[in-house]
Motif scaffolding. Structure first.
Motif, short mmCIF file in Angstrom:
data_model
loop_
_atom_site.label_atom_id
_atom_site.label_comp_id
_atom_site.label_asym_id
_atom_site.label_seq_id
_atom_site.Cartn_x
_atom_site.Cartn_y
_atom_site.Cartn_z
N ILE A 144 0.86 -1.18 0.00
CA ILE A 144 0.00 0.00 0.00
C ILE A 144 0.90 1.23 0.00
N HIS A 163 -6.12 13.41 2.04
CA HIS A 163 -6.39 12.16 2.75
C HIS A 163 -6.10 12.33 4.23
N GLY A 166 -2.24 7.80 7.75
CA GLY A 166 -2.34 6.71 8.71
C GLY A 166 -3.66 5.98 8.60
N MET A 167 -4.75 6.69 8.71
CA MET A 167 -6.07 6.08 8.58
C MET A 167 -6.30 5.60 7.14
N THR A 168 -5.82 6.36 6.17
CA THR A 168 -6.02 5.99 4.77
C THR A 168 -5.31 4.68 4.46
N GLU A 169 -4.06 4.57 4.85
CA GLU A 169 -3.30 3.34 4.60
C GLU A 169 -3.94 2.15 5.30
N GLN A 170 -4.42 2.38 6.52
CA GLN A 170 -5.09 1.32 7.27
C GLN A 170 -6.37 0.87 6.55
N ALA A 171 -7.14 1.81 6.04
CA ALA A 171 -8.37 1.47 5.32
C ALA A 171 -8.06 0.69 4.05
N SER A 223 -5.39 -1.18 3.47
CA SER A 223 -4.93 -2.52 3.87
C SER A 223 -6.11 -3.42 4.22
N ALA A 224 -7.08 -2.87 4.93
CA ALA A 224 -8.26 -3.66 5.30
C ALA A 224 -9.04 -4.10 4.07
N GLU A 232 -7.14 -6.93 2.44
CA GLU A 232 -7.30 -8.16 3.23
C GLU A 232 -8.68 -8.77 3.01
N ALA A 237 -12.48 4.51 1.47
CA ALA A 237 -11.16 5.06 1.81
C ALA A 237 -11.28 6.56 2.05
#
Length: 149
Positions: A5, A52, A55-60, A62-63, A66, A120
């Motif tokens: 990501i 954006h 931190g939250m964007t990258e986490q979203a 990644s989710a 997954e 996102a």
């Protein structure tokens, strides 16, 4: 499975990203989607600014990747999304999927884009000859997401 990501200001090279995806030996298919800044129908777009939530964007993202892996057997997922001010025809986003089979790669790529567009935390502001405005969510994007739920 490998997940990559990146949320970045710099442009990306689709050919290089393809090479990263095709190096997975068990994969028989690679699907790549690259989205561009498109001109408005009246040719008035000067640029688009994408913001954006770091931190939250990258986490979203990644989710979302997954979740795609849970639906399909994927060898690798690469998501790159640009932020900052972009001119018409500039690359905004790339989603790349490596999978053993093409059906899974195509479906996962479309799934990720549909979720990315809806979930996102990105915000777009268009700068036009008529003025600047924030882009609203489209009903068609929400309809595309509904088919996966």
């Amino acid at each position: 499975m490998s997940i990559f990501i990146a949320v970045q200001r710099d442009d990306f090279c689709v050919a290089s990203e393809y090479d990263e995806l095709r190096c997975h030996a068990a994969c028989g298919a690679v699907v790549i989607f690259s989205g561009l800044v498109r001109e408005l129908s009246n040719n008035s777009l000067h640029s688009m600014t994408l913001e954006h939530y770091p931190g939250m964007t990258e986490q979203a993202l990644s989710a979302i990747a997954e979740q795609a892996q849970q639906r399909w057997q994927l060898g690798a997922v690469r998501i790159i999304h640009r932020v900052g001010t972009l001119k018409p025809n500039a690359q905004i986003v790339m989603v790349g999927i490596a999978s053993a089979h093409r059906a899974a790669a195509f479906a996962a790529c479309e799934y990720i884009m549909d979720y990315l567009k809806n979930r996102a935390p990105f915000w777009k502001k268009e700068h036009t000859a008529e003025g600047d405005y924030w882009v609203e969510a489209k009903a068609s994007d929400k309809q595309a997401l509904a088919r996966w739920e």
